[in-house]
Design a protein around this motif. Structure first.
Motif, PDB file in Angstrom:
ATOM      1  N   HIS A  20      -6.521   1.584 -11.095  1.00 26.93           N
ATOM      2  CA  HIS A  20      -6.043   0.990  -9.870  1.00 26.93           C
ATOM      3  C   HIS A  20      -5.366   1.816  -8.988  1.00 26.93           C
ATOM      4  CE1 HIS A  20      -6.182  -3.493 -10.613  1.00 26.93           C
ATOM      5  NE2 HIS A  20      -6.929  -2.839 -11.968  1.00 26.93           N
ATOM      6  N   CYS A  21      -5.378   3.017  -9.270  1.00 29.17           N
ATOM      7  CA  CYS A  21      -4.778   4.115  -8.413  1.00 29.17           C
ATOM      8  C   CYS A  21      -5.490   4.125  -6.881  1.00 29.17           C
ATOM      9  CB  CYS A  21      -4.753   5.505  -9.037  1.00 29.17           C
ATOM     10  SG  CYS A  21      -3.931   5.872 -10.393  1.00 29.17           S
ATOM     11  N   ARG A  22      -4.521   4.469  -5.987  1.00 27.62           N
ATOM     12  CA  ARG A  22      -5.101   4.725  -4.536  1.00 27.62           C
ATOM     13  C   ARG A  22      -5.405   6.165  -4.150  1.00 27.62           C
ATOM     14  NH1 ARG A  22      -3.313  -0.361  -6.380  1.00 27.62           N
ATOM     15  NH2 ARG A  22      -2.125  -1.412  -4.477  1.00 27.62           N
ATOM     16  N   HIS A  76       9.955  -7.121  -7.396  1.00 30.79           N
ATOM     17  CA  HIS A  76      10.176  -8.232  -7.885  1.00 30.79           C
ATOM     18  C   HIS A  76       8.973  -8.805  -8.170  1.00 30.79           C
ATOM     19  CE1 HIS A  76       8.249 -10.347  -3.980  1.00 30.79           C
ATOM     20  NE2 HIS A  76       8.392  -9.111  -3.632  1.00 30.79           N
ATOM     21  N   LYS A  77       7.743  -8.393  -7.449  1.00 34.41           N
ATOM     22  CA  LYS A  77       6.375  -8.976  -8.126  1.00 34.41           C
ATOM     23  C   LYS A  77       6.180  -8.645  -9.528  1.00 34.41           C
ATOM     24  CE  LYS A  77       4.066  -8.086  -3.601  1.00 34.41           C
ATOM     25  NZ  LYS A  77       3.062  -7.494  -2.644  1.00 34.41           N
ATOM     26  N   ILE A  78       6.573  -7.292 -10.041  1.00 33.56           N
ATOM     27  CA  ILE A  78       6.424  -6.708 -11.290  1.00 33.56           C
ATOM     28  C   ILE A  78       7.284  -7.724 -12.370  1.00 33.56           C
ATOM     29  CG2 ILE A  78       6.556  -5.191 -13.039  1.00 33.56           C
ATOM     30  CD1 ILE A  78       6.081  -2.988 -11.019  1.00 33.56           C
ATOM     31  N   LYS A  79       8.525  -8.115 -11.609  1.00 30.19           N
ATOM     32  CA  LYS A  79       9.499  -8.884 -12.564  1.00 30.19           C
ATOM     33  C   LYS A  79       8.802 -10.268 -12.797  1.00 30.19           C
ATOM     34  CE  LYS A  79      13.505  -9.988 -14.274  1.00 30.19           C
ATOM     35  NZ  LYS A  79      13.961  -9.524 -15.566  1.00 30.19           N
ATOM     36  N   GLU A  80       8.070 -10.724 -11.748  1.00 27.53           N
ATOM     37  CA  GLU A  80       7.597 -12.311 -11.733  1.00 27.53           C
ATOM     38  C   GLU A  80       6.507 -12.405 -12.679  1.00 27.53           C
ATOM     39  OE1 GLU A  80       6.965 -12.947  -7.552  1.00 27.53           O
ATOM     40  OE2 GLU A  80       9.231 -13.005  -7.281  1.00 27.53           O
ATOM     41  N   ASN A 120      -2.697  -9.121  -5.826  1.00 26.87           N
ATOM     42  CA  ASN A 120      -2.960  -9.951  -6.934  1.00 26.87           C
ATOM     43  C   ASN A 120      -3.691  -9.528  -8.250  1.00 26.87           C
ATOM     44  OD1 ASN A 120      -1.460 -12.374  -5.895  1.00 26.87           O
ATOM     45  ND2 ASN A 120      -3.031 -12.926  -4.861  1.00 26.87           N
ATOM     46  N   ALA A 121      -4.847  -8.493  -7.687  1.00 29.53           N
ATOM     47  CA  ALA A 121      -5.425  -7.836  -9.013  1.00 29.53           C
ATOM     48  C   ALA A 121      -4.648  -6.915  -9.385  1.00 29.53           C
ATOM     49  CB  ALA A 121      -6.709  -7.379  -8.008  1.00 29.53           C
ATOM     50  N   ASP A 122      -3.890  -6.122  -8.692  1.00 26.81           N
ATOM     51  CA  ASP A 122      -3.180  -5.256  -9.414  1.00 26.81           C
ATOM     52  C   ASP A 122      -1.982  -6.025 -10.406  1.00 26.81           C
ATOM     53  OD1 ASP A 122      -3.930  -3.158  -8.131  1.00 26.81           O
ATOM     54  OD2 ASP A 122      -2.311  -3.221  -6.442  1.00 26.81           O
ATOM     55  N   GLU A 175      -2.403  -8.960 -11.847  1.00 23.65           N
ATOM     56  CA  GLU A 175      -3.161  -9.557 -12.887  1.00 23.65           C
ATOM     57  C   GLU A 175      -3.415  -8.640 -14.152  1.00 23.65           C
ATOM     58  OE1 GLU A 175      -4.159 -12.681 -14.003  1.00 23.65           O
ATOM     59  OE2 GLU A 175      -2.601 -13.316 -11.951  1.00 23.65           O
ATOM     60  N   TYR A 176      -3.708  -7.288 -13.500  1.00 22.75           N
ATOM     61  CA  TYR A 176      -3.826  -6.061 -14.311  1.00 22.75           C
ATOM     62  C   TYR A 176      -2.637  -5.705 -15.071  1.00 22.75           C
ATOM     63  CZ  TYR A 176      -4.469  -1.000 -15.220  1.00 22.75           C
ATOM     64  OH  TYR A 176      -4.558   0.153 -15.571  1.00 22.75           O
ATOM     65  N   ILE A 177      -1.528  -5.789 -14.310  1.00 23.98           N
ATOM     66  CA  ILE A 177      -0.157  -5.373 -14.786  1.00 23.98           C
ATOM     67  C   ILE A 177       0.246  -6.200 -15.963  1.00 23.98           C
ATOM     68  CG2 ILE A 177       2.299  -5.190 -14.363  1.00 23.98           C
ATOM     69  CD1 ILE A 177       1.402  -3.807 -11.433  1.00 23.98           C
ATOM     70  N   LYS A 178       0.003  -7.479 -15.767  1.00 18.73           N
ATOM     71  CA  LYS A 178       0.219  -8.438 -16.816  1.00 18.73           C
ATOM     72  C   LYS A 178      -0.364  -8.103 -18.040  1.00 18.73           C
ATOM     73  CE  LYS A 178       0.426 -12.792 -14.076  1.00 18.73           C
ATOM     74  NZ  LYS A 178      -0.084 -13.977 -13.676  1.00 18.73           N
ATOM     75  N   THR A 179      -1.239  -7.373 -18.216  1.00 23.58           N
ATOM     76  CA  THR A 179      -1.761  -6.982 -19.635  1.00 23.58           C
ATOM     77  C   THR A 179      -1.122  -6.131 -20.383  1.00 23.58           C
ATOM     78  OG1 THR A 179      -3.422  -5.309 -18.773  1.00 23.58           O
ATOM     79  CG2 THR A 179      -4.037  -7.572 -18.584  1.00 23.58           C
ATOM     80  N   PHE A 180       0.077  -5.532 -19.755  1.00 19.29           N
ATOM     81  CA  PHE A 180       0.956  -4.522 -20.402  1.00 19.29           C
ATOM     82  C   PHE A 180       1.976  -5.253 -21.141  1.00 19.29           C
ATOM     83  CE2 PHE A 180      -1.933  -2.453 -17.698  1.00 19.29           C
ATOM     84  CZ  PHE A 180      -2.456  -1.283 -18.044  1.00 19.29           C
ATOM     85  N   GLU A 181       2.706  -4.423 -21.758  1.00 15.78           N
ATOM     86  CA  GLU A 181       4.145  -4.949 -22.363  1.00 15.78           C
ATOM     87  C   GLU A 181       5.286  -4.486 -21.585  1.00 15.78           C
ATOM     88  OE1 GLU A 181       4.115  -5.091 -26.794  1.00 15.78           O
ATOM     89  OE2 GLU A 181       2.212  -4.011 -26.490  1.00 15.78           O
ATOM     90  N   ILE A 182       5.146  -3.483 -21.024  1.00 16.32           N
ATOM     91  CA  ILE A 182       6.082  -2.965 -20.163  1.00 16.32           C
ATOM     92  C   ILE A 182       5.585  -1.878 -19.062  1.00 16.32           C
ATOM     93  CG2 ILE A 182       6.723  -0.529 -21.634  1.00 16.32           C
ATOM     94  CD1 ILE A 182       9.490  -0.977 -20.803  1.00 16.32           C
ATOM     95  N   ALA A 183       6.116  -2.016 -17.694  1.00 10.95           N
ATOM     96  CA  ALA A 183       5.824  -0.992 -16.753  1.00 10.95           C
ATOM     97  C   ALA A 183       7.039  -0.460 -16.377  1.00 10.95           C
ATOM     98  CB  ALA A 183       5.519  -1.997 -15.278  1.00 10.95           C
ATOM     99  N   HIS A 184       6.984   1.006 -15.844  1.00 10.64           N
ATOM    100  CA  HIS A 184       8.039   1.870 -15.638  1.00 10.64           C
ATOM    101  C   HIS A 184       8.031   2.267 -14.344  1.00 10.64           C
ATOM    102  CE1 HIS A 184      11.197   4.590 -16.286  1.00 10.64           C
ATOM    103  NE2 HIS A 184      10.429   5.700 -15.890  1.00 10.64           N
ATOM    104  N   SER A 185       8.893   2.338 -13.362  1.00 13.39           N
ATOM    105  CA  SER A 185       8.981   2.850 -12.178  1.00 13.39           C
ATOM    106  C   SER A 185      10.234   3.833 -11.804  1.00 13.39           C
ATOM    107  CB  SER A 185       8.699   1.708 -10.908  1.00 13.39           C
ATOM    108  OG  SER A 185       8.331   2.317  -9.742  1.00 13.39           O
TER     109      SER A 185
END
Length: 280
Positions: free
Chosen positions: A68-70, A133-137, A108-110, A112-122
């Motif tokens: 999912h990288c650009r 806020h999108k990741i939090k949601e 939205n595709a990103d 849905e993909y992020i939802k498959t992980f247990e934690i995201a780090h930024s």
């Protein structure tokens, strides 16, 4: 565990030896998580220069998912590092390179993909605070590295979206660190970690403070020590919490801090954040 770093990547250019190494807070998290035996992915923005190509090839060789990288035409992010009186210090950079003109906007595709992980780090250098806020949601855990560039306004704006906050506090007294961690917690983060260089680290969980001294080694390079400490700490903590393998929350935090210090010491024995240097 399945984990993802979302945000910054750079090459750290060591000008005194003309060698550059892959790095960046979000990218380092993914790499260290993989080293610790987890499934790891990275979502970020690459340029089209030699630095970007080297980072991409390194991540592929480590089997870190970058689907999912650009990629955009232009210079990849870099930070310049020099040797000053025996210490490596940052002396400049290009403020994220192509990431400045093409910041991450999560689709939205990103998500849905992020939802498959247990934690995201930024991180504060990822130029994507408006997307947190999108990741939090999505409902997954979100951690965030403020480095040492935080302000009270930044903490107030960001902590409400972040479950676990990391701050670099080496310049502060112990009392000031404690007050800062309490403040960040009051703004919304359920746990706040302050790293203090040679003094170790401190964690506040809303009720108690926990301290960890560093595991002293003769370092080859301290770059990445904070990122590696945090990655090992937070992943051990989340795994222990999920498995309910500790009698008390305090026991889990103490062991997680120990794991963080242990892994950070190993990182200090490697050039760059995690090696893979090439000449420039």
């Amino acid at each position: 565990m399945r984990v993802i770093g979302v945000g910054d990547n750079v090459v750290d250019k060591y000008v005194y030896k003309q060698t550059m190494y892959p790095g960046g807070n979000a990218l380092n998290f993914s790499v260290y998580a993989k080293q610790l035996g987890n499934e790891a992915a990275y979502l970020g923005v690459f340029g089209d220069d030699r630095a970007a190509s080297h980072i991409i090839q390194t991540l592929k060789s480590l089997e870190i998912d970058i689907a999912h990288c650009r990629e955009h035409p232009g210079e990849n992010g870099y930070a310049a590092v020099d040797l000053v009186e025996g210490d490596r210090v940052f002396i400049g950079g290009n403020e994220g390179g192509v990431q400045k003109e093409h910041p991450i906007i999560l689709t939205n595709a990103d998500l849905e993909y992020i939802k498959t992980f247990e934690i995201a780090h930024s991180s504060i250098y990822s130029d994507m605070d408006s997307e947190l806020h999108k990741i939090k949601e999505t409902g997954i855990q979100l951690s965030y590295d403020f480095s040492s560039d935080y302000t009270d306004e930044k903490l107030r704006d960001v902590c409400k979206y972040v479950d676990i906050s990391l701050l670099s506090c080496g310049q502060l007294s112990d009392e000031d660190v404690m007050n800062l961690l309490k403040q960040a917690h009051s703004y919304g983060s359920s746990m706040v970690i302050g790293t203090m260089g040679s003094r170790g680290a401190m964690v506040y969980d809303g009720e108690q403070f926990f301290r960890q001294k560093p595991h002293f080694v003769t370092p080859v390079d301290t770059l990445g020590a904070g990122d590696s400490f945090f990655t090992a700490f937070v992943l051990h903590y989340l795994q222990g919490k999920k498995n309910k393998s500790y009698e008390s929350h305090g026991d889990l935090l103490r062991e997680s801090l120990h794991k963080g210090a242990q892994f950070a010491a190993k990182t200090c024995l490697v050039d760059g954040a995690f090696g893979f240097g090439i000449s420039f």
